[in-house]
Design an enzyme around this catalytic site. Structure first.
Site, PDB file in Angstrom:
ATOM      1  N   CYS A   1      -3.032  -0.225  -1.338  1.00  0.00           N
ATOM      2  CA  CYS A   1      -4.490  -0.243  -1.164  1.00  0.00           C
ATOM      3  C   CYS A   1      -5.080  -1.636  -1.330  1.00  0.00           C
ATOM      4  CB  CYS A   1      -5.155   0.729  -2.131  1.00  0.00           C
ATOM      5  SG  CYS A   1      -4.840   0.404  -3.873  1.00  0.00           S
TER       6      CYS A   1
ATOM      7  N   GLU B   1     -11.287   5.232  -6.440  1.00  0.00           N
ATOM      8  CA  GLU B   1     -10.571   4.027  -6.006  1.00  0.00           C
ATOM      9  C   GLU B   1     -10.208   4.238  -4.542  1.00  0.00           C
ATOM     10  OE1 GLU B   1     -10.631   1.606  -7.852  1.00  0.00           O
ATOM     11  OE2 GLU B   1     -10.964   2.449  -9.835  1.00  0.00           O
TER      12      GLU B   1
END
Length: 485
Positions: free
Chosen positions: A263, A229
């Protein structure tokens, strides 16, 4: 004494743990052995693990929020509770209700066999899962994949970021008290190289693309499957039809949570050219109402001096090269002692500016005016595939145009970041923003080996095709072609 205070105290010599490198070796070896001798934990055992984890989080939520704030320098307990703790609690509750169904063998079609043969697929635990987490959501990004991995019957070891060691020590203490470390363990202080360089059965890493490549290279030595990720620059589009104030209220909430250190935060914003002044005015009013001063405890500090300097340099680079930085607060743009930078909109940006080249990971939002949606789509597609893409539009044709002409890890329409909290949808990146996914059933599958099992019936149809070849074979083969088996 609180659990946080206890975690910060030096341990008695008799109670001191082995050095982190020795401890990771020991825990890893014992988890490996346990995963081989008890390869398929029962549904009851898996549900009990999630119940234990949920109880731990709910009981110690204040100490956990305090530890996270200590690592940041300041983060509101309310943010930590709603963004990290609640998401994990709801994830535990959602998952444990479905474990029994997810574990059931799946019947599959039988081909090239006759007379009562059967096919089934059973979810097989992979074994020992290593979880490497970043500092920005240090609890959620450690335990959310752990929920999926434990539900799939695995054992987990967690490495928290160097900037999250107060939380790491606390979670080590709490988890060690609640779990046998052959099931779940946190190892504070272990280096990323020491942690990753071993034959994991699965490795999940959350962080930057550059570090993700290094993790993947290390995993390749052991043929370890990885979930990455990796973030990136997530674009946000306000379409012509959408109300500017509503869009500003929603996207700025997602942008300035955790001071932009998220993020999936909106990284840059497309606004219809003629509506840019209206967006700026709306943004000023919204931000001043939410963060009336820079030193409010509701506004998070930048994690450390290195990140703070990077963000100030990013802003200075933009203004030096001609950008117009709009401070959304009526006071100083930054406070070095608090490591806080005021929320900014940055207009008149150019491609060579740091703010448009690198993931921002802070409270700076570049604005790109546009006249035509096609130019927006072209710009997005010319750059790396983002982890998230946000569109504000009520027009179905506009929604479909963006959905089916772009690629991203995930997408959110008429809001920001909320898609990450949907437990029944997978979360993950694509291309430069990552690979693999977790959450919900997809997370269960990610951390399972879907094991096919063929069971022959009382007679084997294939033996009718055994040598010597002749008319029987020809007849059987023609029949198979005709039946399209």
């Amino acid at each position: 004494m609180s659990n946080l205070a206890e975690a910060q105290q030096p341990e008695n010599t008799s109670q001191q743990r082995a050095p982190s490198s020795e401890r990771i070796d020991d825990v890893f070896a014992r988890q490996k052995a346990a995963s081989r001798t008890h390869a398929y934990p029962t549904a009851a055992e898996r549900i009990a693990h999630l119940d234990t984890l949920a109880n731990l989080l709910e009981t110690h939520q204040d100490a956990i929020a305090e530890a996270i704030s200590a690592d940041f320098g300041n983060r509101a307990a309310q943010e930590s509770k709603v963004l990290e703790i609640f998401g994990l609690l709801s994830g535990c509750h959602y998952t444990k209700k479905r474990i029994k169904r997810w574990m059931k063998p799946q019947k599959r079609h039988v081909g090239l066999a006759f007379f009562g043969a059967k096919n089934r697929v059973i979810p097989q635990p992979k074994g020992v899962v290593g979880i490497v987490t970043p500092w920005n959501y240090p609890l959620f990004l450690a335990l959310s994949p752990a929920i999926s991995a434990l539900a799939a019957g695995n054992r987990c070891i967690i490495k928290m970021a160097a900037n999250s060691q107060t939380l790491a020590r606390l979670m080590d203490k709490l988890i060690s008290e609640a779990f046998d470390d052959t099931v779940l363990a946190v190892i504070p202080g272990v280096s990323a190289q020491t942690f990753t360089d071993r034959p994991w059965d699965h490795l999940i890493f959350t962080g930057s693309p550059s570090t993700g490549k290094t993790v993947m290279e290390t995993a390749a030595k052991y043929l370890t499957p990885v979930t990455l990720e990796l973030g990136g620059k997530s674009p946000t589009i306000i379409a012509e039809d959408y109300d500017i104030k509503t869009a500003a209220e929603r996207l700025l909430f997602g942008k300035f949570l955790n001071a932009g250190q998220t993020c999936v935060a909106p990284d840059y914003l497309f606004v219809p050219e003629q509506k840019v002044p209206d967006f700026i005015e709306a943004a000023k009013a919204i931000v001043k109402a939410r963060y009336p001063r820079l030193d409010t405890p509701d506004y998070t500090s930048v994690i450390d001096e290195k990140a703070y300097q990077r963000l100030t340099q990013t802003l200075d680079d933009a203004t030096t090269k001609g950008a117009n930085a709009v401070n959304l607060l009526d006071e100083a743009a930054r406070d070095d002692s608090l490591r806080k930078i005021a929320p900014h909109l940055v207009c008149d940006v150019k491609p060579d500016m740091m703010i448009m080249r690198d993931e921002i990971f802070g409270p700076l939002l570049p604005i790109k005016p546009y006249r035509d949606l096609d130019e927006v789509i072209q710009y997005i597609n010319e750059n790396e595939r983002p982890l998230a893409l946000y569109l504000y539009s009520n027009n179905k044709a506009t929604q479909d145009k963006v959905i089916y002409n772009t690629l991203s890890g995930g997408m959110c329409i008429n809001d920001s970041v909320v898609h990450v909290a949907q437990h029944d949808m997978p979360f993950g990146g694509v291309g430069n923003s990552g690979m693999g996914h977790y959450h919900g059933h997809e997370g269960f599958v990610e951390f399972s080996k879907m094991r096919p099992i063929f069971q022959q019936g009382p007679m084997s149809g294939l033996l009718m095709m055994a040598p010597p070849y002749g008319k029987t074979f020809d007849t059987m083969y023609k029949a198979m072609l005709k039946l399209k088996l």
